[in-house]
Design an enzyme around this catalytic site. Structure first.
Site, PDB file in Angstrom:
ATOM      1  N   SER A 112      45.805  41.591  47.298  1.00  0.00           N
ATOM      2  CA  SER A 112      44.944  43.123  47.589  1.00  0.00           C
ATOM      3  C   SER A 112      45.791  44.489  47.697  1.00  0.00           C
ATOM      4  O   SER A 112      45.475  45.834  47.629  1.00  0.00           O
ATOM      5  CB  SER A 112      43.715  43.071  48.585  1.00  0.00           C
ATOM      6  OG  SER A 112      44.708  42.599  49.915  1.00  0.00           O
ATOM      7  N   HIS A 135      41.831  42.514  40.875  1.00  0.00           N
ATOM      8  CA  HIS A 135      40.884  42.300  42.488  1.00  0.00           C
ATOM      9  C   HIS A 135      40.232  42.207  42.685  1.00  0.00           C
ATOM     10  O   HIS A 135      39.616  43.113  42.077  1.00  0.00           O
ATOM     11  CB  HIS A 135      41.833  43.453  43.243  1.00  0.00           C
ATOM     12  CG  HIS A 135      42.181  43.549  44.548  1.00  0.00           C
ATOM     13  ND1 HIS A 135      41.655  44.489  44.818  1.00  0.00           N
ATOM     14  CD2 HIS A 135      41.506  42.132  45.166  1.00  0.00           C
ATOM     15  CE1 HIS A 135      40.875  44.522  46.376  1.00  0.00           C
ATOM     16  NE2 HIS A 135      41.154  42.633  46.319  1.00  0.00           N
ATOM     17  N   GLU A 147      39.331  45.359  40.230  1.00  0.00           N
ATOM     18  CA  GLU A 147      40.493  45.997  39.698  1.00  0.00           C
ATOM     19  C   GLU A 147      41.276  45.505  39.093  1.00  0.00           C
ATOM     20  O   GLU A 147      41.195  44.456  39.251  1.00  0.00           O
ATOM     21  CB  GLU A 147      41.012  47.074  41.170  1.00  0.00           C
ATOM     22  CG  GLU A 147      40.020  47.066  41.831  1.00  0.00           C
ATOM     23  CD  GLU A 147      41.293  48.036  43.113  1.00  0.00           C
ATOM     24  OE1 GLU A 147      40.901  49.307  42.963  1.00  0.00           O
ATOM     25  OE2 GLU A 147      42.057  47.335  44.379  1.00  0.00           O
ATOM     26  N   ASN A 185      41.908  50.047  48.022  1.00  0.00           N
ATOM     27  CA  ASN A 185      42.669  50.217  49.188  1.00  0.00           C
ATOM     28  C   ASN A 185      43.141  51.650  49.227  1.00  0.00           C
ATOM     29  O   ASN A 185      43.954  51.634  50.615  1.00  0.00           O
ATOM     30  CB  ASN A 185      43.281  48.964  49.132  1.00  0.00           C
ATOM     31  CG  ASN A 185      42.758  48.045  49.674  1.00  0.00           C
ATOM     32  OD1 ASN A 185      41.651  47.383  50.314  1.00  0.00           O
ATOM     33  ND2 ASN A 185      42.865  47.001  49.566  1.00  0.00           N
TER      34      ASN A 185
END
Length: 281
Positions: A112, A135, A147, A185
Site C-alpha cells: 500500500s 493494491h 489500484e 493513500n
C-alpha cells in the site's frame, strides 16, 4: 489481506494456492475465508442450507494451502505478495520466487505504500517487465477497488492482463504510475494527518471532526474512525517513510508526523486491532 484476495479469486473460479509461513497461519486464513463465505451464502441462499454448504465447499475446493513458496509458484500464472510492509523482506521473497515461477508468470505486490519498482529491484530485466502492483483494499471481499500500479519497466501487455484479471474477479481497476501512495493513500494520508493536527490545535474534538466529515462531506467514516480502522502504527510507518525518503515527498510538511500520533503509538493505542486508538473499542 492475502486470504481475502484468495477468497475473491476462488469465488470467480480461479484455482488458488494460499501460502504462509506455517500451518497455523494457513489455518487462520482458511478459517477466515470459510466464515466470510458462510455469511455470503446465508444472504445468497437464505432458506436453503444445502445450497449454502455447496456454495462454500465449491469455492473452498479451489483453494490449496502451502508453506513452500517456491513450490507453490512453480505452476502459477499470477503471483500476488501480501506480506509485511518491509522493502528488504519483499525484495528477498521475490528474488526467491523469481527462480521458481514460470517465465511468463506475472509477479505482483499488494503493497500500500512501498515503491513497486524498488520491490522489483533485485530481479532481472525480463522479470521487471512482468512485475506490477495490485493494491487491494480491506476488507477485500467488500471493497471494489484495485489500484493497478505500473512501473517504468513493465510491458503494456502485462498492465492489460492485470486490468482484465481485476475485472474478471468482479473488481474495478484504477491504473496509475508507481508513485508514493499511488492514488488513494496519496490523497488519504494528508487528509488524516491534517485531521490529527486539527485535534492537536484543539479546533474540535475527534468525534465532532468525524461528524463534520460524515454529514458535511458525505464520507462513510470520519478521519479518526478511519485511522483507527487502518491502524495508527501503519499510518505512522507510512508517513514517516514518505517524509524521510518518499520520491518527491522528502521533507514535505504534509507528511510530517504528529506528537499526538506518536504518543498513541508509543502507548500501544493502535486502533481497532488493539482495542484502543483515538476511540475505545
Amino acid at each position: 489481506m492475502g486470504s481475502g484476495i484468495a477468497q475473491v479469486a476462488a469465488t470467480h473460479k480461479h484455482e488458488v494456492t494460499l501460502v504462509d509461513v506455517n500451518q497455523e497461519a494457513l489455518d487462520r486464513g482458511k478459517s477466515y475465508m470459510a466464515k466470510s463465505l458462510k455469511r455470503v451464502a446465508k444472504k445468497k441462499f437464505a432458506e436453503d442450507e444445502t445450497a449454502q454448504s455447496r456454495f462454500v465447499d465449491e469455492i473452498m475446493g479451489r483453494v490449496s494451502l502451502s508453506t513452500k513458496p517456491q513450490e507453490a509458484v512453480s505452476r502459477a500464472d499470477l503471483v500476488i505478495e501480501a506480506i509485511v510492509e518491509n522493502i528488504k523482506v519483499k525484495q528477498d521473497l521475490f528474488a526467491q520466487l523469481s527462480k521458481a515461477a514460470p517465465q511468463e508468470a506475472i509477479l505482483a505486490s499488494n503493497t500500500s505504500s512501498l515503491p513497486i519498482g524498488k520491490i522489483a529491484e533485485l530481479l532481472d530485466e525480463q522479470r521487471k517487465q512482468r512485475f506490477i502492483g495490485l493494491h487491494f483494499f480491506n476488507p477485500v471481499p467488500q471493497m471494489k477497488l484495485v489500484e493497478v500500479v505500473r512501473t517504468k519497466e513493465v510491458e503494456q501487455s502485462v498492465v492489460d492482463s492485470a486490468v482484465a484479471w481485476v475485472k474478471a474477479i468482479g473488481k474495478a481497476p484504477a491504473v496509475c504510475k508507481d508513485t508514493p501512495g499511488f492514488i488513494v493513500n496519496r490523497l488519504l494520508l494528508p487528509y488524516m494527518m491534517e485531521s490529527i493536527r486539527l485535534l492537536e490545535r484543539d479546533v474540535a474534538s475527534a468525534q465532532d471532526i468525524d461528524t463534520a466529515m460524515k454529514l458535511g462531506a458525505g464520507y462513510p467514516m470520519g478521519p479518526f474512525e478511519l485511522c483507527d480502522y487502518i491502524g495508527l502504527d501503519t499510518i505512522k510507518f507510512i508517513v514517516d517513510g514518505w517524509h524521510k525518503d518518499g520520491e518527491g515527498l522528502k521533507g514535505n510538511p504534509l507528511f510530517t508526523s504528529s506528537t499526538k500520533l506518536d504518543e498513541l503509538v508509543k502507548q500501544g493505542r493502535l486502533g481497532v486491532k488493539s482495542g484502543k486508538g483515538f476511540y475505545d473499542y
